[in-house]
Design a protein around this motif. Structure first.
Motif, PDB file in Angstrom:
ATOM      1  N   TRP A 214      -5.433   7.269   7.228  1.00 23.97           N
ATOM      2  CA  TRP A 214      -4.359   8.355   7.005  1.00 23.97           C
ATOM      3  C   TRP A 214      -2.911   7.708   6.966  1.00 23.97           C
ATOM      4  O   TRP A 214      -2.264   7.832   5.953  1.00 23.97           O
ATOM      5  CB  TRP A 214      -4.313   9.362   8.081  1.00 23.97           C
ATOM      6  N   ASN A 215      -2.741   6.562   7.620  1.00 25.17           N
ATOM      7  CA  ASN A 215      -1.328   6.155   7.494  1.00 25.17           C
ATOM      8  C   ASN A 215      -1.220   4.908   6.352  1.00 25.17           C
ATOM      9  O   ASN A 215      -0.312   4.192   6.579  1.00 25.17           O
ATOM     10  CB  ASN A 215      -1.133   5.298   8.888  1.00 25.17           C
ATOM     11  N   GLN A 216      -2.326   4.728   5.705  1.00 28.62           N
ATOM     12  CA  GLN A 216      -2.455   3.540   4.547  1.00 28.62           C
ATOM     13  C   GLN A 216      -0.942   3.730   3.708  1.00 28.62           C
ATOM     14  O   GLN A 216      -0.955   4.906   3.189  1.00 28.62           O
ATOM     15  CB  GLN A 216      -3.842   3.335   3.964  1.00 28.62           C
ATOM     16  N   TYR A 217      -0.414   2.540   3.471  1.00 32.09           N
ATOM     17  CA  TYR A 217       0.749   2.587   2.495  1.00 32.09           C
ATOM     18  C   TYR A 217       0.583   1.555   1.636  1.00 32.09           C
ATOM     19  O   TYR A 217       0.636   1.801   0.288  1.00 32.09           O
ATOM     20  CB  TYR A 217       2.034   2.526   3.078  1.00 32.09           C
ATOM     21  N   LEU A 218       0.482   0.224   1.968  1.00 35.33           N
ATOM     22  CA  LEU A 218       0.605  -0.876   0.736  1.00 35.33           C
ATOM     23  C   LEU A 218      -0.514  -0.874  -0.024  1.00 35.33           C
ATOM     24  O   LEU A 218      -0.461  -0.608  -1.192  1.00 35.33           O
ATOM     25  CB  LEU A 218       0.368  -2.344   1.904  1.00 35.33           C
ATOM     26  N   TRP A 219      -1.800  -0.692   0.442  1.00 35.27           N
ATOM     27  CA  TRP A 219      -2.996  -0.694  -0.456  1.00 35.27           C
ATOM     28  C   TRP A 219      -2.927   0.503  -1.599  1.00 35.27           C
ATOM     29  O   TRP A 219      -2.979   0.224  -2.768  1.00 35.27           O
ATOM     30  CB  TRP A 219      -4.245  -0.837   0.151  1.00 35.27           C
ATOM     31  N   PRO A 220      -2.641   1.629  -1.056  1.00 35.69           N
ATOM     32  CA  PRO A 220      -2.457   2.938  -2.056  1.00 35.69           C
ATOM     33  C   PRO A 220      -1.353   2.601  -3.049  1.00 35.69           C
ATOM     34  O   PRO A 220      -1.385   3.067  -4.182  1.00 35.69           O
ATOM     35  CB  PRO A 220      -2.224   4.034  -1.328  1.00 35.69           C
ATOM     36  N   LEU A 221      -0.275   1.681  -2.593  1.00 32.21           N
ATOM     37  CA  LEU A 221       0.634   1.667  -3.525  1.00 32.21           C
ATOM     38  C   LEU A 221       0.572   0.762  -4.580  1.00 32.21           C
ATOM     39  O   LEU A 221       1.084   1.102  -5.632  1.00 32.21           O
ATOM     40  CB  LEU A 221       2.139   0.907  -2.599  1.00 32.21           C
ATOM     41  N   LEU A 222      -0.503   0.220  -4.431  1.00 31.36           N
ATOM     42  CA  LEU A 222      -1.015  -0.891  -5.680  1.00 31.36           C
ATOM     43  C   LEU A 222      -2.034  -0.228  -6.513  1.00 31.36           C
ATOM     44  O   LEU A 222      -2.041  -0.078  -7.652  1.00 31.36           O
ATOM     45  CB  LEU A 222      -1.503  -2.073  -5.035  1.00 31.36           C
ATOM     46  N   ILE A 223      -2.982   0.512  -5.682  1.00 32.18           N
ATOM     47  CA  ILE A 223      -4.169   1.300  -6.463  1.00 32.18           C
ATOM     48  C   ILE A 223      -3.767   2.638  -7.369  1.00 32.18           C
ATOM     49  O   ILE A 223      -4.037   2.652  -8.439  1.00 32.18           O
ATOM     50  CB  ILE A 223      -5.332   1.485  -5.549  1.00 32.18           C
ATOM     51  N   ALA A 224      -2.878   3.377  -6.532  1.00 31.22           N
ATOM     52  CA  ALA A 224      -2.525   4.564  -7.163  1.00 31.22           C
ATOM     53  C   ALA A 224      -1.109   4.411  -8.118  1.00 31.22           C
ATOM     54  O   ALA A 224      -0.205   4.236  -7.640  1.00 31.22           O
ATOM     55  CB  ALA A 224      -2.267   5.512  -5.929  1.00 31.22           C
ATOM     56  N   THR A 225      -1.307   4.724  -9.417  1.00 29.08           N
ATOM     57  CA  THR A 225      -0.541   4.618 -10.418  1.00 29.08           C
ATOM     58  C   THR A 225      -0.351   6.027 -11.009  1.00 29.08           C
ATOM     59  O   THR A 225       0.851   6.238 -11.705  1.00 29.08           O
ATOM     60  CB  THR A 225      -0.516   3.778 -11.454  1.00 29.08           C
ATOM     61  N   ASP A 226      -1.134   6.706 -10.659  1.00 30.27           N
ATOM     62  CA  ASP A 226      -1.017   8.305 -11.205  1.00 30.27           C
ATOM     63  C   ASP A 226      -0.614   9.144 -10.140  1.00 30.27           C
ATOM     64  O   ASP A 226      -1.306   8.801  -9.143  1.00 30.27           O
ATOM     65  CB  ASP A 226      -2.572   8.624 -11.642  1.00 30.27           C
ATOM     66  N   GLU A 227       0.450   9.934 -10.335  1.00 28.91           N
ATOM     67  CA  GLU A 227       1.062  10.794  -9.333  1.00 28.91           C
ATOM     68  C   GLU A 227      -0.133  11.896  -8.807  1.00 28.91           C
ATOM     69  O   GLU A 227       0.124  12.159  -7.469  1.00 28.91           O
ATOM     70  CB  GLU A 227       2.018  11.789  -9.942  1.00 28.91           C
ATOM     71  N   SER A 228      -1.332  12.141  -9.258  1.00 31.28           N
ATOM     72  CA  SER A 228      -2.301  12.910  -8.955  1.00 31.28           C
ATOM     73  C   SER A 228      -3.174  12.370  -7.757  1.00 31.28           C
ATOM     74  O   SER A 228      -3.948  12.952  -6.969  1.00 31.28           O
ATOM     75  CB  SER A 228      -3.071  13.441 -10.111  1.00 31.28           C
ATOM     76  N   MET A 229      -3.012  10.789  -7.670  1.00 32.39           N
ATOM     77  CA  MET A 229      -3.443  10.111  -6.848  1.00 32.39           C
ATOM     78  C   MET A 229      -2.863   9.562  -5.724  1.00 32.39           C
ATOM     79  O   MET A 229      -3.284   8.793  -4.827  1.00 32.39           O
ATOM     80  CB  MET A 229      -4.552   9.081  -7.238  1.00 32.39           C
ATOM     81  N   TYR A 230      -1.489  10.086  -5.436  1.00 25.69           N
ATOM     82  CA  TYR A 230      -0.607   9.623  -4.281  1.00 25.69           C
ATOM     83  C   TYR A 230      -1.096   9.932  -2.964  1.00 25.69           C
ATOM     84  O   TYR A 230      -1.366  11.278  -2.933  1.00 25.69           O
ATOM     85  CB  TYR A 230       0.810  10.196  -4.710  1.00 25.69           C
ATOM     86  N   PRO A 231      -1.322   9.229  -2.168  1.00 25.42           N
ATOM     87  CA  PRO A 231      -1.293   9.583  -0.767  1.00 25.42           C
ATOM     88  C   PRO A 231      -0.164  10.171  -0.204  1.00 25.42           C
ATOM     89  O   PRO A 231       1.137  10.088  -0.808  1.00 25.42           O
ATOM     90  CB  PRO A 231      -2.122   8.653  -0.322  1.00 25.42           C
ATOM     91  N   ILE A 232      -0.047  10.822   1.210  1.00 25.92           N
ATOM     92  CA  ILE A 232       0.896  11.392   1.329  1.00 25.92           C
ATOM     93  C   ILE A 232       2.011  10.484   2.105  1.00 25.92           C
ATOM     94  O   ILE A 232       3.199  10.648   1.628  1.00 25.92           O
ATOM     95  CB  ILE A 232       0.774  12.406   2.759  1.00 25.92           C
ATOM     96  N   GLY A 233       1.821   9.264   2.108  1.00 26.73           N
ATOM     97  CA  GLY A 233       2.860   8.122   2.636  1.00 26.73           C
ATOM     98  C   GLY A 233       3.524   7.815   1.156  1.00 26.73           C
ATOM     99  O   GLY A 233       4.877   7.611   1.468  1.00 26.73           O
ATOM    100  N   ILE A 234       2.913   7.671   0.384  1.00 24.87           N
ATOM    101  CA  ILE A 234       3.778   7.159  -0.997  1.00 24.87           C
ATOM    102  C   ILE A 234       4.546   8.245  -1.470  1.00 24.87           C
ATOM    103  O   ILE A 234       5.479   8.183  -2.032  1.00 24.87           O
ATOM    104  CB  ILE A 234       2.669   6.759  -2.069  1.00 24.87           C
ATOM    105  N   GLY A 235       3.847   9.686  -1.360  1.00 23.75           N
ATOM    106  CA  GLY A 235       4.543  10.907  -1.523  1.00 23.75           C
ATOM    107  C   GLY A 235       5.967  11.230  -0.970  1.00 23.75           C
ATOM    108  O   GLY A 235       6.883  11.133  -1.813  1.00 23.75           O
ATOM    109  N   ILE A 236       5.956  10.713   0.438  1.00 24.94           N
ATOM    110  CA  ILE A 236       7.180  10.888   1.204  1.00 24.94           C
ATOM    111  C   ILE A 236       8.379   9.825   0.631  1.00 24.94           C
ATOM    112  O   ILE A 236       9.274  10.147   0.507  1.00 24.94           O
ATOM    113  CB  ILE A 236       7.034  10.771   2.495  1.00 24.94           C
ATOM    114  N   ARG A 237       7.517   8.752   0.508  1.00 24.04           N
ATOM    115  CA  ARG A 237       8.620   7.729  -0.029  1.00 24.04           C
ATOM    116  C   ARG A 237       9.044   8.077  -1.379  1.00 24.04           C
ATOM    117  O   ARG A 237      10.440   7.780  -1.831  1.00 24.04           O
ATOM    118  CB  ARG A 237       7.919   6.147  -0.292  1.00 24.04           C
ATOM    119  N   ARG A 238       8.422   8.615  -2.558  1.00 28.25           N
ATOM    120  CA  ARG A 238       9.008   8.876  -3.790  1.00 28.25           C
ATOM    121  C   ARG A 238       9.789  10.117  -3.406  1.00 28.25           C
ATOM    122  O   ARG A 238      10.841  10.357  -4.227  1.00 28.25           O
ATOM    123  CB  ARG A 238       7.886   9.422  -4.475  1.00 28.25           C
ATOM    124  N   LEU A 239       9.594  11.027  -2.833  1.00 24.87           N
ATOM    125  CA  LEU A 239      10.590  12.149  -2.156  1.00 24.87           C
ATOM    126  C   LEU A 239      11.999  11.670  -2.059  1.00 24.87           C
ATOM    127  O   LEU A 239      12.985  12.311  -2.104  1.00 24.87           O
ATOM    128  CB  LEU A 239      10.099  13.113  -1.223  1.00 24.87           C
TER     129      LEU A 239
END
Length: 283
Positions: A214-239
């Motif tokens: 649930w707390n992953q951030y670094l790996w999804p930051l590289l893998i998810a380039t489409d906003e529909s695949m953002y996990p919650i950690g990246i979403g909070i950072r983008r907000l």
């Protein structure tokens, strides 16, 4: 005879209460800000009284996200992505680790000790050391912006393999001999004997692995380039950092509170099994 020391008990409770207050106060402030308007949430000093916008704020972030940042998907979508990937990581880690430990303990093959130490030594390698080649493999396989890309590279776990191996070593050899005499094959022994015996350890590891996923951030930051695949950690950072509009801190705090709910519920619901799996010595 146990000597009662009221003063020591009082001091212990005061220290415990102080620790709870230190941990809980920031969460309380975040909750208060999530119930207020944008102006109230940025006022100085911040009011510690709940506001009247709680339902409106939570409904907005769950449905459409922050209005000032259209580059981020809704919190409901981000939580779904995070939940699914965290469950895949947790179940995948447990399944792979149990089977790996089962093979290392109950099968005799050349290099068994070497393979165990090769698995164990990966604990000394930080994620950053292997993240570039892992990304290249995932990209070549076409798994960017996918649940498989978010979860499969994180499923291997040397820690869980080590813990299951140590537990399997405590299982009496007589159980394996009895299963063999009854005609049970290796997988039947694994499913009917080892699986039930490992239940408390499995549940304890599930809590740890779910929170890890649930707390992953670094790996999804590289893998998810489409906003529909953002996990919650990246979403909070983008907000917080994305967009030219003013940051709506009340909606950011509402997102933070929602992001804490699933792991918090998992810990609360599975607390008894979690503690038992970590400290129970009866095998």
């Amino acid at each position: 005879m146990i000597e009662k020391r009221p003063g020591l008990d009082l001091l212990s409770h005061l220290v415990l209460l102080l620790g709870v207050l230190i941990v809980a106060f920031p969460v309380y402030v975040a909750f208060i800000a999530s119930t207020q308007t944008a102006e109230q949430a940025t006022a100085s000093p911040l009011s510690l009284v709940p506001g009247t916008q709680m339902l409106h704020n939570y409904a907005q972030v769950l449905g459409s996200g922050a209005s000032g940042n259209t580059a981020v998907a809704s919190v409901g979508r981000m939580m779904w992505v995070t939940l699914l990937s965290a469950l895949m990581i947790a179940f995948g880690k447990i399944a792979i680790s149990m089977l790996s430990a089962f093979a290392l303990v109950y099968f005799r093959f050349p290099g068994r000790g070497l393979f165990f130490w090769m698995i164990f030594i990966t604990l000394m390698l930080p994620v950053e050391v292997r993240i570039t080649p892992t990304y290249q493999v995932v990209s070549d396989l076409g798994m960017l912006n996918s649940y498989a890309g978010l979860s499969i590279p994180l499923m291997a776990s040397a820690t869980a393999t080590f813990l299951f191996r140590q537990f399997f070593l405590t299982v009496p050899d007589e159980l394996a001999e009895a299963a063999r005499i009854d005609g049970a094959g290796p997988m039947r022994f694994f499913i009917d004997v080892l699986w039930p015996l490992s239940r408390t350890n499995l549940l304890a590891l599930f809590v740890i692995m779910f929170i890890y996923g649930w707390n992953q951030y670094l790996w999804p930051l590289l893998i998810a380039t489409d906003e529909s695949m953002y996990p919650i950690g990246i979403g909070i950072r983008r907000l917080i950092t994305g967009g030219d509009a003013a940051i709506e801190w009340n909606l950011v705090m509402a997102t933070l509170m929602l992001a804490m709910l699933p792991p918090g519920l998992v810990v609360v619901v599975m607390q008894r099994w979690f503690v038992k799996g970590l400290v129970d010595s009866e095998k």
